[in-house]
Design a protein around this motif. Sequence first.
Motif, short mmCIF file in Angstrom:
data_model
loop_
_atom_site.label_atom_id
_atom_site.label_comp_id
_atom_site.label_asym_id
_atom_site.label_seq_id
_atom_site.Cartn_x
_atom_site.Cartn_y
_atom_site.Cartn_z
N ASP A 41 59.31 22.52 23.78
CA ASP A 41 59.41 20.78 24.23
C ASP A 41 61.28 20.74 24.45
O ASP A 41 62.36 20.58 25.58
CB ASP A 41 59.77 19.55 23.19
N GLU A 42 62.22 21.60 23.99
CA GLU A 42 63.51 22.09 23.97
C GLU A 42 63.64 22.45 24.69
O GLU A 42 64.74 22.30 25.94
CB GLU A 42 64.13 23.29 22.62
N ARG A 44 62.08 23.40 27.56
CA ARG A 44 61.61 22.19 29.12
C ARG A 44 62.86 21.27 28.83
O ARG A 44 63.62 21.27 30.04
CB ARG A 44 60.87 21.96 28.71
N THR A 45 63.40 21.24 28.14
CA THR A 45 64.66 19.59 28.05
C THR A 45 65.57 20.14 28.29
O THR A 45 66.65 20.09 29.93
CB THR A 45 64.64 18.53 27.07
N ALA A 46 66.27 21.22 28.33
CA ALA A 46 67.53 21.65 28.37
C ALA A 46 67.35 22.25 29.91
O ALA A 46 69.05 22.34 30.40
CB ALA A 46 67.97 22.86 27.41
N SER A 48 65.54 21.12 32.21
CA SER A 48 65.31 20.27 33.39
C SER A 48 66.11 19.08 33.72
O SER A 48 65.72 17.81 34.54
CB SER A 48 63.81 20.01 32.71
N ASP A 49 66.90 19.27 32.22
CA ASP A 49 68.27 18.06 32.03
C ASP A 49 68.70 17.98 33.09
O ASP A 49 70.01 18.93 33.05
CB ASP A 49 68.60 17.52 30.86
N ARG A 57 73.05 25.31 32.68
CA ARG A 57 71.48 25.80 32.76
C ARG A 57 71.46 26.71 32.89
O ARG A 57 70.33 27.79 32.16
CB ARG A 57 70.76 24.91 33.60
N ARG A 87 61.44 22.14 36.48
CA ARG A 87 60.18 21.24 35.72
C ARG A 87 58.71 21.35 36.49
O ARG A 87 58.13 22.25 36.28
CB ARG A 87 59.83 19.64 36.17
#
Length: 175
Positions: A41-42, A44-46, A48-49, A57, A87
């Motif tokens: 999750d970490e 993916r968040t980093a 795709s933010d 990124r 994503r």
Amino acid sequence: MSDARVQGYAKALFEVARAEGTLDEVEDELFRFARSYESSDELRTALSDEGIPAAKRQAIIEDLLGGKATSTTTQLVSMVVGAGRARELPAIIDKLVARASSSKNLAVAEVRSAVPLTDDQQARLKAALANATGSEVNLKIVVDPSIIGGLVATVGDTVIDGSVRTRVDQLKSRL
């Protein structure tokens, strides 16, 4: 993202890796990266933010893959992330793997195992899956401790589940 766009990215990544002469290695590295991306999750968040600048990124990608993957793999992932398509990375990579396998007349066999498999185990598994499906396979191993033991193999629409977890669940349902 539309399927056509995913296919377009996959084709572009495939062509770059093939032109570099590193298709097999890049395909395998990208597959492993996609599974890591999906399970974190970490991460993916980093990646795709959109609030994080693209350069930052891309620096995350460099830190993660630099020295651990080919420069082609690192650059391809960085390009997709920089374009704001993080994503869609797993879908893009899965299409690339399918395209690469198809170019070699192989079916993709994704195998989930609780532990890493030895080269001998992989060779025997590859032969068994080829025998069971009637197609030579491109074996992709995912280490998944939730399997507990045994394997779950997916080749196209066929799922062969020999995992301890499934057997335990079957026993529970009988009680």
